[in-house]
Design an enzyme around this catalytic site. Structure first.
Site, short mmCIF file in Angstrom:
data_model
loop_
_atom_site.label_atom_id
_atom_site.label_comp_id
_atom_site.label_asym_id
_atom_site.label_seq_id
_atom_site.Cartn_x
_atom_site.Cartn_y
_atom_site.Cartn_z
N GLY A 76 1.18 -1.28 0.16
CA GLY A 76 -0.33 0.05 -0.24
C GLY A 76 0.74 1.43 -0.13
N HIS A 98 -5.65 -2.72 5.53
CA HIS A 98 -4.14 -2.34 5.85
C HIS A 98 -4.13 -2.41 6.83
CE1 HIS A 98 -1.32 1.34 6.31
NE2 HIS A 98 -0.92 0.90 5.24
N SER A 110 33.56 -8.34 29.33
CA SER A 110 32.65 -8.34 29.47
C SER A 110 32.22 -7.52 28.60
CB SER A 110 31.72 -8.54 30.46
OG SER A 110 30.28 -8.68 29.90
N CYS A 142 27.88 -8.38 27.39
CA CYS A 142 25.73 -8.26 27.84
C CYS A 142 25.00 -6.91 28.11
CB CYS A 142 26.43 -8.07 29.65
SG CYS A 142 27.21 -7.17 30.04
N TYR A 184 30.25 -15.48 24.23
CA TYR A 184 28.94 -15.04 23.89
C TYR A 184 28.59 -14.20 24.37
CZ TYR A 184 30.03 -13.96 29.16
OH TYR A 184 30.98 -13.13 30.06
C1 PEP Z 1 26.21 -2.20 29.99
O1 PEP Z 1 26.96 -0.66 30.14
O2 PEP Z 1 26.02 -2.65 28.93
C2 PEP Z 1 26.03 -2.84 30.79
C3 PEP Z 1 25.56 -3.79 30.58
O3 PEP Z 1 25.93 -2.27 32.26
P1 PEP Z 1 24.48 -1.15 32.49
O4 PEP Z 1 23.70 -1.08 31.28
O5 PEP Z 1 24.24 -1.51 33.79
O6 PEP Z 1 25.41 -0.14 32.36
#
Ligand code: PEP
Ligand code: MG
Length: 865
Positions: free
Chosen positions: A102, A452, A752, A819, A838
């Protein structure tokens, strides 16, 4: 010079990039022997050239030759009746390489002239139909090519109906429609944009308008939201018209070869009798389910079943096809891979693999990993729900609670205040895309499951209920009526896109149930995954949930969340206020016991799997009440508040995110460091003694220099001597830590990557404030996406890659993890899949991370060497 116009018979095997999705689908269908009206395709190459230079030399000669071929194939003449034969009319449609439903423009009945109308009336014996065809052409051409607003033509139609005293279009006779066509013609003439009565001029105007429609604002918005490149361009399909509005034995419809909401196998779709072209998709009239054809046109239904079967066998995917029936004869006008919900995507992929239509590997690659959390979408808790206010069609699953908003602007207002909104519209059009994108739920009064609203909501993963016929919406007045109940802007609504029910007020929701099919898909995916997947979790409940989703440990346990709990906060504050070593020791002692119990619970929930505990990260003042509140209480004579106020003022920082936090705080207040690490080690020791298998790891946040890591390691070693060592690591989340990775790596067991802070500091933008302007950056095309959501590979990714490679070189035993929030975003996971050991994602996104990591492994395996 390269050829730019292809007949379907010449187009077989050419790429989708060149032919566009629509052209490609038609060429494939024609090759598979399916009934497709003759057509030719003007390539995306021509569009790109036109948009660059404003013309395409030689193109019109090729178009004329294409048209001559269509004349040959149909036995009709373009724009001119001949003997008993009606004139050849064509549709001109856009078709980009990527589906953009669309978003761009279409002109139908093109080639019709005043002389042609007479010929068409003679040939069909239906002058009403002939004049109606011209009227529709004038309105569409007027809008798409000449730039007049659609409401002008609608207004003239309504005015004529009022003059004739009739309520519906169907009540207008041939003379009325002839009159209307002449009014349209005169209007366009007076406006200075006369309608070309020469078919060839019409054709050229329409093709150029389709080229230009690539640049229209709603197409740009759509591309931005879906990350579609700007430079693809659109192809143009010019196809002999077939008519679905020649009477009750004609019609038009949309079919899905499997249910796009649930994935269930079987023909599914909608049909509108005696209707043309876009009537179904536009959602202006509500069509009937295809099932009903069984009753009054069983032959046609049978034919559609066979078509669906052949389409799937040919394309090896669920297809969404459009068809027209002209006096009982079926024609396919379009097919494409159907948009589907996350649930449907998984079911279709798994079942097609089990049917032998695709391989298991293909099934794994077919599912969009970022959509998996949608599988776990909640629904309305029926036990607690009142009687629904309305019932519509369940267009996109999941339940949503939000404030009624009747316009894009209203949705944006709620969104800016951090409030959920439900967009309520008579029906949606592509102009509504911004509101649909930001809304938590979508409700429309009109339109079917392929309208839509339904298609776009499913694509966006927004719960939606459409075609709630008892609803009347007055967007201009900011209100709607449902069964006599008035809904005003801001009223709370709950809708369940899985059942089609709508409730007044906020109804409790329940989480989705188990997903056996997803498990099967993941079991096929897992052997291809190399990257480990852990979870970010700091409560035993989160840890358990993550483990159930297949997390292989915890990659980030943010300990500050434990400090914020009500029973601990007073002791945290006493720690902050402590003026003597004894006072500090007492506060730490109390916190130690809390922490030890916290850690025991989490280690138990993750028994046998690694748990990375991060020592305290935020600045201390975060644990104090806001300054204003303290000042007020101090003024009222509260002594404790007075002391806290003085501390809070002393701790106040201009840029707390860049201040006294993380390693800086831990190294200068080592009591906290020792207390936390001892609590972790002792928790593990007690569990081990009780026969468990705890696997704790510890890491320090926000370091920027090897000296900090050295000092932290020395502090940790004091305790390791007493309890035995555990893996010791550091977060890499400042650019300087990434730059000095080679010096830091020999001091630790793992890195990390904290990509939240790393992104914030690499871009120099505060993640707490970026929400105010980053969306606009993306909107304006300055950034292709929001780097706080998806890892910026070019900059932040470069830091990460460099630190990973140099770190590993300096310490071959170094383990590497990620992380930040990016750890659960599919594109980011694929980027780090070969680089790290990881990734760690929030519990619901563990599934996304697992699938994305497997897909990365598979595409590596499939890539030619
Ligand atoms: C980051 O900074 O990516 C982290 C995982 O720590 P926070 O988000 O707690 O600062
Ligand atoms: Mg951080």
């Amino acid at each position: 010079m390269a050829k730019r116009v292809y007949l379907l018979s010449e187009a077989r095997g050419l790429s989708r990039d060149l032919l566009g999705g629509k052209g490609h689908g038609l060429a494939e269908m024609a090759a598979a022997g399916l009934p497709v009206p003759p057509a030719f395709i003007v390539t995306t190459e021509a569009c790109r050239q036109y948009l660059k230079a404003g013309e395409v030399p030689g193109l019109w000669g090729e178009v004329r030759a294409g048209m001559a071929a269509l004349e040959g194939l149909t036995g009709k003449r373009f724009g001119r009746g001949e003997g008993k034969a009606p004139p050849l009319l064509v549709s001109v449609r856009s078709g980009a390489p990527v589906s953009m439903p669309g978003m761009m423009d279409t002109v139908l009945n093109l080639g019709l002239t005043l002389e042609g109308v007479e010929a068409l009336a003679r040939a069909t014996g239906n002058p009403r139909f002939a004049w109606d065809s011209l009227r529709r052409l004038l309105a569409m051409y007027g809008e798409v090519v000449l730039g007049e607003g659609p409401e002008v033509f609608e207004g003239m139609l309504s005015a004529l109906k009022a003059e004739r005293g009739v309520g519906t279009d169907a009540a207008l006779g041939p003379e009325d429609l002839e009159e209307l066509a002449y009014r349209y013609l005169r209007h366009l003439e007076a406006r200075g944009t006369p309608f070309p009565l020469d078919p060839w001029a019409q054709l050229q105007g329409a093709i150029e308008a389709v080229f230009r429609s690539w640049q229209n604002p709603r197409a740009r918005t759509y591309r931005r939201i879906y990350g579609i490149p700007e430079d693809l361009g659109t192809a143009v399909v010019v196809q002999a018209m077939v008519f679905g509005n020649l009477g009750e034995d004609s019609g038009t419809g949309v079919g899905f070869t499997r249910n796009p909401a649930t994935g269930e196998k079987g023909l599914y779709g909608e049909y509108l009798r005696n209707a043309q072209g876009e009537d179904v998709v536009a959602g202006v009239r509500t069509p009937e389910p295809l099932e009903r054809l069984k009753g009054y046109a069983p032959g046609l239904y049978e034919e559609l079943l066979q078509v669906a079967e052949r389409l799937e066998r040919h394309f090896r995917d669920m297809q969404d096809f459009e068809f027209t029936v002209e006096r009982g004869r079926l024609f396919l006008l379009q097919t494409r891979a159907g948009k589907r919900t996350a649930q449907a995507a998984v079911r279709i992929a798994v079942e097609m693999a089990e049917e032998g239509l695709i391989s298991r590997e293909e099934a794994v690659m077919r599912v969009e990993a970022n959509a998996l959390p949608g599988l776990l979408r909640p629904s309305v808790d029926r036990d607690q729900a009142p009687r629904p206010l309305l019932k519509g069609l369940p267009a996109s699953p999941g339940a949503a609670v939000g404030h009624a908003a009747f316009t894009n602007e209203a949705v944006e207002r709620f969104h800016a205040q951090g409030l959920p909104a439900v967009l309520v519209r008579p029906e949606t059009t592509p102009e509504d895309i911004t509101g649909m994108y930001l809304a938590k739920g979508i409700l429309t009064a009109r339109g079917g499951l392929t309208s839509h609203a339904a298609v776009v909501a499913r694509g966006l993963g927004v719960p939606a209920v459409v075609g709630a016929e008892a609803l009347r919406v007055f967007p201009g007045e900011g209100r709607a009526l449902a069964e006599g109940v008035e809904i005003r802007e801001g009223d709370l609504l709950t809708l369940d896109g899985g059942t089609g029910e709508v409730y007044l007020g906020a109804v409790p929701l329940v989480e989705a149930g188990g997903e056996a099919l997803l498990e099967k898909l993941l079991s096929w995916a897992e052997p291809h995954r190399r990257l480990g997947v852990r979870a970010n979790a700091d409560t035993p409940e989160d840890a358990q949930r993550a483990r159930a989703f297949g997390a292989e440990g915890i990659g980030l346990c943010r300990t500050e969340h434990m400090f914020f709990r009500e029973d601990r906060l007073p002791w945290v504050r006493r720690l902050i206020l402590a003026e003597t070593p004894e006072e500090e020791a007492l506060a730490l002692e109390r916190l130690f016991h809390f922490q030890k119990e916290d850690f025991k619970e989490i280690l138990r929930a993750m028994d046998g799997l690694p748990v990375t505990v991060r020592l305290l990260d935020p600045p201390l003042h975060e644990f104090l009440p806001p300054l204003e509140a303290l000042a007020r209480r101090a003024e009222e004579g509260d002594e404790e508040a007075g002391r806290l106020l003085r501390r809070a003022e002393a701790l106040k920082e201009a840029n707390p995110m860049l201040g006294f936090r993380g390693a800086r705080l831990l190294l200068l207040r080592p009591g906290v460091f020792r207390m936390q690490l001892r609590a972790l080690l002792e928790a593990a020791r007690e569990l081990k003694e009780a026969g468990h298998d705890p696997r704790p790891e510890v890491m320090v946040p926000l370091v920027a220099d090897p000296k900090e890591v050295e000092r932290a390691r020395a502090l940790a070693e004091e305790l390791f001597r007493e309890y035995g060592p555990i893996p010791f690591g550091t977060m890499v989340e400042t650019p300087r830590a990434a730059l000095l990775a080679a010096e830091i790596a020999p001091l630790v067991d793992f890195f990390s990557f904290g990509t939240n802070d790393l992104t914030q500091m690499a871009f120099g933008l505060s993640r707490d404030d970026a929400g105010k302007f980053l969306p606009r950056y993306v909107e304006e095309g300055l950034f292709p996406f929001d780097p706080t959501e998806r890892l910026d590979e070019k900059g932040v990714g470069r830091l990460l890659r460099m630190a990973a490679e140099e770190g590993r070189k300096a310490n071959p035993r170094l383990k590497l993890g990620l992380c930040g929030e990016h750890g659960g975003e599919a594109g980011s996971v694929r980027f780090v899949a070969d680089l790290l050991d990881y990734t760690s994602a929030s519990p619901f996104r563990v599934l996304t991370a697992r699938l994305a990591a497997a897909q990365a492994g598979l595409s590596r395996a499939l890539k030619p060497a």
